[in-house]
Design a protein around this motif. Structure first.
Motif, mmCIF file in Angstrom:
data_model
loop_
_atom_site.group_PDB
_atom_site.id
_atom_site.type_symbol
_atom_site.label_atom_id
_atom_site.label_comp_id
_atom_site.label_asym_id
_atom_site.label_seq_id
_atom_site.Cartn_x
_atom_site.Cartn_y
_atom_site.Cartn_z
ATOM 1 N N ILE A 143 -2.023 -6.203 7.436
ATOM 2 C CA ILE A 143 -3.394 -5.798 7.765
ATOM 3 C C ILE A 143 -3.968 -6.753 8.803
ATOM 4 O O ILE A 143 -3.957 -7.967 8.623
ATOM 5 C CB ILE A 143 -4.294 -5.771 6.519
ATOM 6 C CG1 ILE A 143 -3.842 -4.665 5.566
ATOM 7 C CG2 ILE A 143 -5.759 -5.557 6.921
ATOM 8 C CD1 ILE A 143 -4.623 -4.618 4.265
ATOM 9 N N PHE A 154 -8.288 0.776 7.494
ATOM 10 C CA PHE A 154 -7.661 -0.517 7.758
ATOM 11 C C PHE A 154 -6.739 -0.405 8.970
ATOM 12 O O PHE A 154 -6.016 0.587 9.118
ATOM 13 C CB PHE A 154 -6.818 -0.973 6.571
ATOM 14 C CG PHE A 154 -7.573 -1.124 5.277
ATOM 15 C CD1 PHE A 154 -8.949 -1.289 5.230
ATOM 16 C CD2 PHE A 154 -6.885 -1.111 4.078
ATOM 17 C CE1 PHE A 154 -9.629 -1.435 4.029
ATOM 18 C CE2 PHE A 154 -7.548 -1.258 2.863
ATOM 19 C CZ PHE A 154 -8.922 -1.424 2.843
ATOM 20 N N SER A 180 -7.165 -5.835 10.255
ATOM 21 C CA SER A 180 -8.603 -5.745 10.013
ATOM 22 C C SER A 180 -8.903 -4.662 8.980
ATOM 23 O O SER A 180 -8.259 -3.618 8.965
ATOM 24 C CB SER A 180 -9.347 -5.423 11.307
ATOM 25 O OG SER A 180 -10.720 -5.225 11.057
ATOM 26 N N LYS A 181 -9.916 -4.930 8.145
ATOM 27 C CA LYS A 181 -10.408 -3.939 7.190
ATOM 28 C C LYS A 181 -11.746 -3.372 7.645
ATOM 29 O O LYS A 181 -12.423 -2.691 6.891
ATOM 30 C CB LYS A 181 -10.563 -4.569 5.804
ATOM 31 C CG LYS A 181 -9.256 -4.972 5.171
ATOM 32 C CD LYS A 181 -9.489 -5.535 3.782
ATOM 33 C CE LYS A 181 -8.179 -5.865 3.109
ATOM 34 N NZ LYS A 181 -8.403 -6.396 1.745
ATOM 35 N N ASP A 182 -12.109 -3.660 8.864
ATOM 36 C CA ASP A 182 -13.426 -3.294 9.387
ATOM 37 C C ASP A 182 -13.339 -2.148 10.391
ATOM 38 O O ASP A 182 -13.875 -2.227 11.492
ATOM 39 C CB ASP A 182 -14.075 -4.520 10.027
ATOM 40 C CG ASP A 182 -15.552 -4.315 10.307
ATOM 41 O OD1 ASP A 182 -16.182 -3.516 9.598
ATOM 42 O OD2 ASP A 182 -16.072 -4.959 11.243
ATOM 43 N N HIS A 238 0.337 -5.491 2.597
ATOM 44 C CA HIS A 238 -0.954 -6.170 2.725
ATOM 45 C C HIS A 238 -0.914 -7.213 3.837
ATOM 46 O O HIS A 238 -1.884 -7.381 4.578
ATOM 47 C CB HIS A 238 -1.340 -6.815 1.393
ATOM 48 C CG HIS A 238 -2.642 -7.518 1.449
ATOM 49 N ND1 HIS A 238 -2.747 -8.860 1.724
ATOM 50 C CD2 HIS A 238 -3.914 -7.058 1.299
ATOM 51 C CE1 HIS A 238 -4.023 -9.204 1.732
ATOM 52 N NE2 HIS A 238 -4.751 -8.131 1.476
ATOM 53 N N TYR A 269 0.861 -1.182 0.000
ATOM 54 C CA TYR A 269 0.000 0.000 0.000
ATOM 55 C C TYR A 269 0.896 1.230 0.000
ATOM 56 O O TYR A 269 1.907 1.274 0.708
ATOM 57 C CB TYR A 269 -0.910 0.028 1.221
ATOM 58 C CG TYR A 269 -2.073 -0.920 1.098
ATOM 59 C CD1 TYR A 269 -3.254 -0.525 0.470
ATOM 60 C CD2 TYR A 269 -1.995 -2.206 1.602
ATOM 61 C CE1 TYR A 269 -4.329 -1.396 0.359
ATOM 62 C CE2 TYR A 269 -3.072 -3.083 1.485
ATOM 63 C CZ TYR A 269 -4.226 -2.670 0.859
ATOM 64 O OH TYR A 269 -5.282 -3.530 0.740
ATOM 65 N N LYS A 282 -8.706 4.361 3.997
ATOM 66 C CA LYS A 282 -8.707 3.719 2.682
ATOM 67 C C LYS A 282 -8.550 4.727 1.548
ATOM 68 O O LYS A 282 -7.870 4.444 0.556
ATOM 69 C CB LYS A 282 -9.986 2.902 2.499
ATOM 70 C CG LYS A 282 -9.996 2.104 1.224
ATOM 71 C CD LYS A 282 -11.223 1.227 1.099
ATOM 72 C CE LYS A 282 -11.101 0.378 -0.150
ATOM 73 N NZ LYS A 282 -12.186 0.569 -1.060
ATOM 74 N N ARG A 328 -14.147 4.278 5.424
ATOM 75 C CA ARG A 328 -13.512 3.001 5.765
ATOM 76 C C ARG A 328 -12.014 3.158 6.014
ATOM 77 O O ARG A 328 -11.341 3.972 5.375
ATOM 78 C CB ARG A 328 -13.749 2.037 4.604
ATOM 79 C CG ARG A 328 -13.413 0.623 4.914
ATOM 80 C CD ARG A 328 -13.910 -0.274 3.809
ATOM 81 N NE ARG A 328 -13.370 -1.614 3.983
ATOM 82 C CZ ARG A 328 -13.275 -2.499 3.025
ATOM 83 N NH1 ARG A 328 -13.698 -2.205 1.814
ATOM 84 N NH2 ARG A 328 -12.777 -3.676 3.265
#
Length: 106
Positions: A25, A38, A27-29, A22, A10, A98, A36
């Motif tokens: 990461i 990460f 969590s993407k939530d 990547h 990223y 994001k 949004r």
């Protein structure tokens, strides 16, 4: 060598500086200031700003803004301290918004 693929990276959306992997990461939530976000375990090529207490969706945290080391674009924040036991896992982790990062090597 054909077929060799590097790590999925990223980068800062503004200048292309690599800021995270990547594989880092968690969590993407997550929710950032601009939508949004990460949660990353590690970050590279960033500058960590001054610490301050902020009331976030999950309670009070001590955080520090993180910016791109090259262009100084604000990218998110670092969790320095969580005051609630259930949030301690965030300490030392990084939030990247994001909209502030782009994928490379995908």
């Amino acid at each position: 060598m054909e077929g060799v693929v590097g790590p999925r990276v990223y980068s800062c959306y503004n200048c292309g500086n690599h800021v995270g992997l990547h594989d880092d990461i968690i969590s993407k939530d997550f929710q950032g200031t601009n939508g949004r976000a990460f949660l990353f375990s590690h970050a590279t090529n960033i500058v960590v700003g001054a610490q301050e207490d902020r009331r976030l969706r999950t309670g009070l945290h001590t955080v520090a803004d993180i910016s791109c080391a090259d262009c100084h674009e604000l990218l998110g924040w670092k969790y320095e301290r969580a005051y609630e036991a259930s949030q301690k896992y965030k300490e030392g982790k990084f939030i990247f918004e994001k909209v502030k990062i782009v994928k490379e090597n995908w």
